[in-house]
Design a protein around this motif. Sequence first.
Motif, PDB file in Angstrom:
ATOM      1  N   ASN A 124       0.830  -1.212   0.000  1.00  0.00           N
ATOM      2  CA  ASN A 124       0.000   0.000   0.000  1.00  0.00           C
ATOM      3  C   ASN A 124       0.861   1.257   0.000  1.00  0.00           C
ATOM      4  OD1 ASN A 124      -2.444  -1.329  -0.128  1.00  0.00           O
ATOM      5  ND2 ASN A 124      -2.746  -1.346   2.086  1.00  0.00           N
ATOM      6  N   ARG A 125       1.917   1.278   0.805  1.00  0.00           N
ATOM      7  CA  ARG A 125       2.814   2.444   0.822  1.00  0.00           C
ATOM      8  C   ARG A 125       3.507   2.607  -0.525  1.00  0.00           C
ATOM      9  NH1 ARG A 125       3.893   1.140   6.582  1.00  0.00           N
ATOM     10  NH2 ARG A 125       3.002   2.893   7.725  1.00  0.00           N
ATOM     11  N   VAL A 126       3.950   1.509  -1.091  1.00  0.00           N
ATOM     12  CA  VAL A 126       4.630   1.569  -2.390  1.00  0.00           C
ATOM     13  C   VAL A 126       3.664   2.091  -3.450  1.00  0.00           C
ATOM     14  CG1 VAL A 126       5.738   0.210  -4.212  1.00  0.00           C
ATOM     15  CG2 VAL A 126       6.309  -0.226  -1.816  1.00  0.00           C
ATOM     16  N   ALA A 127       2.436   1.589  -3.465  1.00  0.00           N
ATOM     17  CA  ALA A 127       1.447   2.039  -4.448  1.00  0.00           C
ATOM     18  C   ALA A 127       1.184   3.536  -4.301  1.00  0.00           C
ATOM     19  CB  ALA A 127       0.146   1.243  -4.290  1.00  0.00           C
ATOM     20  N   THR A 128       1.074   4.015  -3.063  1.00  0.00           N
ATOM     21  CA  THR A 128       0.829   5.434  -2.819  1.00  0.00           C
ATOM     22  C   THR A 128       1.971   6.285  -3.354  1.00  0.00           C
ATOM     23  OG1 THR A 128      -0.525   4.957  -0.877  1.00  0.00           O
ATOM     24  CG2 THR A 128       0.429   7.165  -1.024  1.00  0.00           C
TER      25      THR A 128
ATOM     26  N   SER B 191      -2.780   2.510  -8.173  1.00  0.00           N
ATOM     27  CA  SER B 191      -3.692   1.802  -7.276  1.00  0.00           C
ATOM     28  C   SER B 191      -3.043   0.497  -6.835  1.00  0.00           C
ATOM     29  CB  SER B 191      -5.013   1.512  -7.979  1.00  0.00           C
ATOM     30  OG  SER B 191      -4.823   0.509  -8.961  1.00  0.00           O
ATOM     31  N   PRO B 192      -3.413  -0.011  -5.649  1.00  0.00           N
ATOM     32  CA  PRO B 192      -2.894  -1.315  -5.239  1.00  0.00           C
ATOM     33  C   PRO B 192      -3.197  -2.399  -6.277  1.00  0.00           C
ATOM     34  CG  PRO B 192      -3.875  -0.214  -3.361  1.00  0.00           C
ATOM     35  CD  PRO B 192      -4.198   0.621  -4.575  1.00  0.00           C
ATOM     36  N   GLY B 193      -4.364  -2.327  -6.911  1.00  0.00           N
ATOM     37  CA  GLY B 193      -4.709  -3.308  -7.941  1.00  0.00           C
ATOM     38  C   GLY B 193      -3.739  -3.280  -9.109  1.00  0.00           C
ATOM     39  N   SER B 194      -3.331  -2.072  -9.521  1.00  0.00           N
ATOM     40  CA  SER B 194      -2.350  -1.954 -10.608  1.00  0.00           C
ATOM     41  C   SER B 194      -1.007  -2.536 -10.187  1.00  0.00           C
ATOM     42  CB  SER B 194      -2.180  -0.488 -11.008  1.00  0.00           C
ATOM     43  OG  SER B 194      -3.365   0.003 -11.581  1.00  0.00           O
ATOM     44  N   LEU B 195      -0.628  -2.278  -8.959  1.00  0.00           N
ATOM     45  CA  LEU B 195       0.626  -2.825  -8.445  1.00  0.00           C
ATOM     46  C   LEU B 195       0.580  -4.352  -8.483  1.00  0.00           C
ATOM     47  CD1 LEU B 195       2.667  -1.677  -5.432  1.00  0.00           C
ATOM     48  CD2 LEU B 195       1.937  -4.044  -5.543  1.00  0.00           C
ATOM     49  N   TYR B 196      -0.543  -4.927  -8.046  1.00  0.00           N
ATOM     50  CA  TYR B 196      -0.658  -6.388  -7.979  1.00  0.00           C
ATOM     51  C   TYR B 196      -0.692  -7.052  -9.359  1.00  0.00           C
ATOM     52  CZ  TYR B 196      -1.303  -6.191  -2.944  1.00  0.00           C
ATOM     53  OH  TYR B 196      -1.110  -6.003  -1.608  1.00  0.00           O
ATOM     54  N   GLN B 197      -0.925  -6.285 -10.409  1.00  0.00           N
ATOM     55  CA  GLN B 197      -0.843  -6.854 -11.753  1.00  0.00           C
ATOM     56  C   GLN B 197       0.588  -7.293 -12.068  1.00  0.00           C
ATOM     57  OE1 GLN B 197      -2.248  -4.054 -14.641  1.00  0.00           O
ATOM     58  NE2 GLN B 197      -4.394  -4.334 -14.089  1.00  0.00           N
ATOM     59  N   TYR B 198       1.551  -6.618 -11.473  1.00  0.00           N
ATOM     60  CA  TYR B 198       2.962  -6.883 -11.779  1.00  0.00           C
ATOM     61  C   TYR B 198       3.733  -7.530 -10.635  1.00  0.00           C
ATOM     62  CZ  TYR B 198       1.731  -3.916 -15.648  1.00  0.00           C
ATOM     63  OH  TYR B 198       1.103  -3.403 -16.749  1.00  0.00           O
ATOM     64  N   PHE B 199       3.289  -7.282  -9.411  1.00  0.00           N
ATOM     65  CA  PHE B 199       3.972  -7.812  -8.239  1.00  0.00           C
ATOM     66  C   PHE B 199       2.951  -8.471  -7.315  1.00  0.00           C
ATOM     67  CE2 PHE B 199       6.489  -4.256  -9.791  1.00  0.00           C
ATOM     68  CZ  PHE B 199       7.759  -4.811  -9.855  1.00  0.00           C
ATOM     69  N   PRO B 200       3.091  -9.769  -7.066  1.00  0.00           N
ATOM     70  CA  PRO B 200       2.087 -10.467  -6.258  1.00  0.00           C
ATOM     71  C   PRO B 200       2.083 -10.062  -4.784  1.00  0.00           C
ATOM     72  CG  PRO B 200       3.895 -11.946  -6.797  1.00  0.00           C
ATOM     73  CD  PRO B 200       4.121 -10.678  -7.556  1.00  0.00           C
ATOM     74  N   ASP B 201       3.227  -9.560  -4.303  1.00  0.00           N
ATOM     75  CA  ASP B 201       3.309  -9.182  -2.894  1.00  0.00           C
ATOM     76  C   ASP B 201       4.530  -8.289  -2.682  1.00  0.00           C
ATOM     77  OD1 ASP B 201       5.506 -10.934  -2.998  1.00  0.00           O
ATOM     78  OD2 ASP B 201       4.371 -12.582  -2.140  1.00  0.00           O
ATOM     79  N   LYS B 202       4.712  -7.854  -1.447  1.00  0.00           N
ATOM     80  CA  LYS B 202       5.829  -6.945  -1.173  1.00  0.00           C
ATOM     81  C   LYS B 202       7.182  -7.634  -1.352  1.00  0.00           C
ATOM     82  CE  LYS B 202       6.390  -7.323   3.849  1.00  0.00           C
ATOM     83  NZ  LYS B 202       6.357  -6.569   5.098  1.00  0.00           N
TER      84      LYS B 202
END
Length: 197
Positions: free
Chosen positions: A36-40, A45-56
Amino acid sequence: MRKAPQQARSREMVERIVAAGRTVLVERGYDAFSTNRVATVAGVSPGSLYQYFPDKAAILEVVIDRYWEEVADRVAASLADRIGEFGPAMVRDTADALLTALEADRELLRVVAEELPVQRNRERRAALERRVRELVTTYLAARPGTTTRPNPAVTAWVVVLAIENLAMRWVLDQPEAVTRDQLLDEVLALVGGYLLA
C-alpha cells in the motif's frame, strides 16, 4: 514479477513501482515496507501494483537485486579498467571504487545490511562477491609473481571479503577517527601484507 510488462506504458509503471519501493524501503525501513505504501508513493492503485507484483516480497526482490547489481557493475568496471595494471594503485583504486559504489546510496545499504532478514540479502550479496572474486582470481592467476599465496581462488576470496566488509562497515559507521584516505591506506597495507606473506 507476476506479469512481464510488454508495452512502454506498462514498463514505465513497473519502473515507477520499483523506484517507489526503493524510496519506501529507505524512508520507512523494512518493517514498515508495504504494498500500500509503495502504491501510494508510485501514484498507482494497489490493484495496478498487484498486476505486476504479487506481494511486497516480489518488489523487495527487484529493489535488492538492482541495488547489488549497481554496486557490482561499478566495482567490476573499475577492476576491469585496471586489470592490466599491477600493484598497490590497482588495489587502492578498486577499494575506492567499492567505497564510492556503497556510498552512492548509504541509506539503502543500511536497510539492506542491517534490517533485511539475512536470507533475503545473502544470495544477492554473494552474487556481487562472486563476480568480483572471479575477476580478482583471473588477475592473480595471470600474474603468478603478484602473490606468494598458493591458490589464486582462495586468495581472491580472502581479499574480496576483507575489503568488502571493511568498506561496508566504514560506509555504515562513518567513523570520525578514520578518514577515507586512511582506510584506503590500511586496506592497501592489509592486502599487500597478505599477498606477500
